[in-house]
Structure formats: C-alpha cells, structure tokens
Design an enzyme around this catalytic site. Structure first.
Site, mmCIF file in Angstrom:
data_model
loop_
_atom_site.group_PDB
_atom_site.id
_atom_site.type_symbol
_atom_site.label_atom_id
_atom_site.label_comp_id
_atom_site.label_asym_id
_atom_site.label_seq_id
_atom_site.Cartn_x
_atom_site.Cartn_y
_atom_site.Cartn_z
ATOM 1 N N GLU A 17 88.847 -9.088 80.383
ATOM 2 C CA GLU A 17 87.281 -8.517 79.068
ATOM 3 C C GLU A 17 87.105 -7.620 79.926
ATOM 4 O O GLU A 17 87.114 -6.807 81.171
ATOM 5 C CB GLU A 17 86.512 -9.510 79.389
ATOM 6 C CG GLU A 17 85.143 -9.131 78.387
ATOM 7 C CD GLU A 17 84.450 -9.811 77.964
ATOM 8 O OE1 GLU A 17 84.441 -11.519 77.953
ATOM 9 O OE2 GLU A 17 82.948 -9.624 78.333
ATOM 10 N N GLY A 108 74.878 -12.680 69.879
ATOM 11 C CA GLY A 108 74.590 -11.353 69.989
ATOM 12 C C GLY A 108 72.378 -10.964 70.590
ATOM 13 O O GLY A 108 71.822 -11.490 69.460
ATOM 14 N N ASP A 109 72.990 -10.210 71.115
ATOM 15 C CA ASP A 109 71.028 -10.573 72.126
ATOM 16 C C ASP A 109 71.139 -8.279 72.063
ATOM 17 O O ASP A 109 71.007 -8.215 73.321
ATOM 18 C CB ASP A 109 70.478 -10.663 72.597
ATOM 19 C CG ASP A 109 70.955 -12.292 73.302
ATOM 20 O OD1 ASP A 109 70.403 -12.962 71.894
ATOM 21 O OD2 ASP A 109 71.473 -12.546 74.048
HETATM 22 C C1 LIG Z 1 82.570 -15.370 76.617
HETATM 23 C C2 LIG Z 1 80.964 -14.378 75.996
HETATM 24 C C3 LIG Z 1 81.532 -13.150 75.362
HETATM 25 C C4 LIG Z 1 80.102 -12.198 75.085
HETATM 26 N N1 LIG Z 1 80.375 -11.545 74.618
HETATM 27 C C5 LIG Z 1 79.457 -10.381 73.816
HETATM 28 C C6 LIG Z 1 79.603 -8.995 73.617
HETATM 29 O O1 LIG Z 1 80.632 -8.427 73.516
HETATM 30 N N2 LIG Z 1 78.546 -8.492 72.853
HETATM 31 C C7 LIG Z 1 76.928 -9.404 73.210
HETATM 32 O O2 LIG Z 1 75.896 -8.368 72.723
HETATM 33 N N3 LIG Z 1 77.049 -9.949 74.316
HETATM 34 C C8 LIG Z 1 78.241 -10.589 73.974
HETATM 35 N N4 LIG Z 1 78.265 -12.144 74.557
HETATM 36 C C9 LIG Z 1 76.550 -12.322 75.146
HETATM 37 C C10 LIG Z 1 76.211 -13.206 73.315
HETATM 38 O O3 LIG Z 1 76.143 -12.249 71.942
HETATM 39 C C11 LIG Z 1 75.271 -13.947 74.326
HETATM 40 O O4 LIG Z 1 75.353 -15.080 74.425
HETATM 41 C C12 LIG Z 1 73.950 -14.754 72.543
HETATM 42 O O5 LIG Z 1 72.503 -14.955 72.887
HETATM 43 C C13 LIG Z 1 74.070 -15.801 71.461
HETATM 44 O O6 LIG Z 1 75.333 -15.763 71.129
HETATM 45 P P1 LIG Z 1 76.100 -16.746 70.918
HETATM 46 O O7 LIG Z 1 77.624 -16.528 70.359
HETATM 47 O O8 LIG Z 1 77.315 -17.288 72.496
HETATM 48 O O9 LIG Z 1 75.737 -17.959 70.350
HETATM 49 P P2 LIG Z 1 75.577 -18.580 69.341
HETATM 50 O O10 LIG Z 1 76.034 -19.696 69.108
HETATM 51 O O11 LIG Z 1 74.755 -17.689 68.142
HETATM 52 O O12 LIG Z 1 73.984 -19.565 69.001
HETATM 53 C C14 LIG Z 1 73.037 -18.989 69.915
HETATM 54 C C15 LIG Z 1 71.446 -19.892 70.395
HETATM 55 O O13 LIG Z 1 71.095 -20.223 68.746
HETATM 56 C C16 LIG Z 1 71.653 -21.918 68.879
HETATM 57 N N5 LIG Z 1 72.047 -22.048 67.528
HETATM 58 C C17 LIG Z 1 73.174 -21.725 66.954
HETATM 59 N N6 LIG Z 1 73.392 -22.451 66.013
HETATM 60 C C18 LIG Z 1 71.929 -22.445 65.337
HETATM 61 C C19 LIG Z 1 71.463 -23.132 64.153
HETATM 62 N N7 LIG Z 1 72.110 -23.116 62.887
HETATM 63 N N8 LIG Z 1 70.271 -23.404 63.958
HETATM 64 C C20 LIG Z 1 69.798 -23.459 65.209
HETATM 65 N N9 LIG Z 1 69.770 -22.642 66.590
HETATM 66 C C21 LIG Z 1 70.991 -22.427 66.232
HETATM 67 C C22 LIG Z 1 71.903 -21.948 69.560
HETATM 68 O O14 LIG Z 1 72.149 -23.653 70.294
HETATM 69 C C23 LIG Z 1 72.305 -20.705 71.023
HETATM 70 O O15 LIG Z 1 70.915 -21.414 71.297
HETATM 71 C C24 LIG Z 1 78.727 -13.220 74.864
HETATM 72 C C25 LIG Z 1 78.921 -14.077 75.979
HETATM 73 C C26 LIG Z 1 79.475 -14.804 76.412
HETATM 74 C C27 LIG Z 1 79.459 -16.128 76.767
#
Ligand SMILES: Cc1cc2nc3c(=O)[nH]c(=O)nc-3n(C[C@H](O)[C@H](O)[C@H](O)COP(=O)(O)OP(=O)(O)OC[C@H]3O[C@@H](n4cnc5c(N)ncnc54)[C@H](O)[C@@H]3O)c2cc1C
Length: 286
Positions: A17, A108-109
């Site tokens: 990555e 994303g955050d």
């Molecule tokens: C391998 C990896 C790569 C990453 N790359 C990046 C990057 O390039 N840029 C970046 O900004 N961040 C990145 N992140 C961080 C990521 O954006 C954060 O973890 C963010 O807080 C959540 O995104 P997610 O896709 O992990 O979670 P999501 O699947 O979107 O879930 C986020 C939260 O919402 C909850 N949730 C999901 N669906 C629902 C629903 N329908 N109703 C209520 N709650 C729900 C989940 O339980 C979780 O607590 C990466 C993380 C990892 C592990």
C-alpha cells in the site's frame, strides 16, 4: 492489468500500500520505493485516497501511471465522505475510461477541522453498489479484525463486516499486532458464513510514537510488552527499526503457521522494511 478477484483466486498473494505524495521530496521517495519494490513482483499494489477528496487527482494519476508504466497492477482506494453521488460517479467513470479495474470502497473519515459536509453516501456498502453499477470492477472493502473504532457493539460490528464482505470480492484488513486477533476474526467470519477472501494488513513499526497514534485511531491494540521494548530504544532509530521488523516478521510467521498465505504490507512509501520482511520470510527475491 488484472482483476484482483482473479489474482486472489489463483493462489497466495502479497500486496503493497502506498499514499499519494504531497511534495517533490515525498514524490522522489515514493518513486524510489516503487522502483525497489517492483522486483518483488507484488500481486497488486494500492493507493490511498484522502477522505473528502484531498488527493482526488493525485490518487487517480498515481494509480493510472502505475498501471501504465510499471509491471504492477494498481488499485484505487475511494471514500464516500463529503462527496456527492455525482462526484463519486465521475471519479469511478474516469477510472473505467482509464482501464483501472480495481477499487477499494471505503466510508472514510475526513479530518474534522476541514468542516466538510457529510456526503450523499455514508457507508462502504453504498459505494460498492455504486462502483459495481458503473463497470465490471473488482471491488474490495476494508475489514477491522479488532472492530471498527466507532463501533459500540462488537457483535453488530462483526455482522456488518460479514454483510459488507458478502457484497465485495475481497477484504483488506486494518493492521494488528497479534496473530490470535486474526484467527479469532476468521473464526467469527466463518461462523457468519463469509467465504470472501480477507487479507491481513501488516504494519512494520519503524517509529513507536507514530504507530501508537495510528493504532489509537485505527482501534488496533498495541501490546504493552511490544511498546515497552520499543520505548526502551526510542532514541536509537536503527534499534527501533530492527525490533519493528523482527515483530512484523514474527507476526507473518505466526499467521503462516495458521495457514495464512497472503499479506498486505503498509509500506508508508518506503521499500526497506517490506524488503527486509520479504527476505526474512523467504518470499520473492528479497
Ligand atoms: C485496508 C484499509 C484501507 C483504508 N484506506 C483508506 C483510505 O485510502 N482513505 C481513507 O480516508 N481511509 C481509509 N481507511 C480508513 C476507513 O476510511 C475508516 O476505517 C472509516 O472509518 C470507515 O470506513 P470503512 O469502509 O472501513 O467502514 P464502513 O463499512 O463504511 O463502516 C463504518 C462504520 O459504520 C458502521 N456501519 C456500516 N454500515 C452501517 C449501516 N448500514 N448502518 C449503521 N452503521 C453502519 C460500521 O459498523 C462501522 O462502524 C482504510 C482502512 C483500511 C482497513
């Protein structure tokens, strides 16, 4: 170019990555890392996205350039946060036009101080649907073996991750430092009927302060004994690196002993740690 779903179906994988550099010096460092890591023949590499769009062009350009100018297959990360549906559609359509075949769909955050609006899509699952509606992409999602840091209910968190994986081709994990964490996660996914491949994320600790901070943000437990060992040599960069690389190697060995054969390395745009771990594990040409 290739779809990551097909690459993973063909056998063990290793992936690296990177993040899009901001300055000319950081750009030179990334170029060096790409040059030095390409000979390891990674199965694919991935390029992060600045939530809110801060790296929109830079992520696009880097992914397209790696695909066109190197032997490596690059995947673009993309986040929902602060984007309208139309903006996300534009970004994904442009990837399709540039023959990028792999996208990691994320929530994303964005940094709070930017005060950005929430965005039309919130969760990674919504972005998976948007991406697959635009083209025949191979779509990955992020998984969190120790639970998503915002989650208050561990069981619900596992169910959501299982539901998300059911929609995707593969999952890439947040980093962790204890192999038991991974095997417990796999066991829970198995019990929930998940068959989508998930790949553990490996973060070599080269600087205890920065990784401690990242761990807190990511919700990854930083084992006290490991932190104590690193703190003891905090002023000696080489000694700290050596401990970090030894620990990452041991984590990979523990995972391999339990049957894991694929790894995703967080390179932080440097090649040395990944190359050393590769050599320690006897992977590639090290
Ligand atoms: C391998 C990896 C790569 C990453 N790359 C990046 C990057 O390039 N840029 C970046 O900004 N961040 C990145 N992140 C961080 C990521 O954006 C954060 O973890 C963010 O807080 C959540 O995104 P997610 O896709 O992990 O979670 P999501 O699947 O979107 O879930 C986020 C939260 O919402 C909850 N949730 C999901 N669906 C629902 C629903 N329908 N109703 C209520 N709650 C729900 C989940 O339980 C979780 O607590 C990466 C993380 C990892 C592990």
């Amino acid at each position: 170019m290739a779809k990551i779903a097909d690459i993973l179906a063909s056998g063990p994988s290793s992936s690296f990555e990177f993040f899009p550099p901001k300055t000319p010096a950081a750009e030179a460092q990334l170029e060096q890392a790409l040059l030095e890591l390409e000979p390891l023949h990674p199965s694919f590499v991935s390029v992060t996205y600045g939530a809110g769009g801060s790296t929109r062009e830079r992520t696009h350009d880097l992914v397209v350039r790696i695909n066109r100018e190197t032997s490596m297959t690059a995947m673009a990360h993309l986040t929902c946060a602060a984007h309208s549906r139309a903006e996300l559609t534009d970004i994904v359509t442009r990837y399709r036009e540039c023959e990028v075949e792999n996208i990691l769909s994320l929530g994303g955050d964005p940094p709070k101080e930017l005060g950005l609006p929430p965005g039309e899509l919130t969760y990674a699952t919504e972005l998976v649907a948007l991406v697959t509606g635009i083209g025949a992409f191979s779509v990955g999602v992020a998984v969190h073996p120790e639970g998503h840091p915002a989650s208050t209910n561990a069981t619900e968190d596992r169910h959501r991750q299982a539901e998300k994986l059911a929609l995707a081709d593969f999952g890439l994990s947040q980093f962790f430092f204890d192999a038991d964490v991974w095997f417990e996660f796999l066991g829970d996914l198995d019990a929930l009927g998940v068959s989508t491949p998930v790949i553990p994320g490996i973060m070599p600790v080269l600087n205890v302060k920065s990784v401690k901070r990242m761990s807190e943000m990511a919700g990854a437990a930083f084992p006290a004994e490991f932190e104590r060992k690193l703190r003891a040599v905090e002023d000696d960069e080489d000694a700290m690196r050596a401990i970090g690389i030894e620990a990452a190697t041991q984590l990979c060995l523990d995972l391999m002993a339990g049957g894991v054969d694929s790894f995703h390395f967080y390179t932080l745009n440097r090649s040395t740690a990944t190359r050393e771990i590769y050599a320690n594990l006897g992977l590639g040409s090290g």
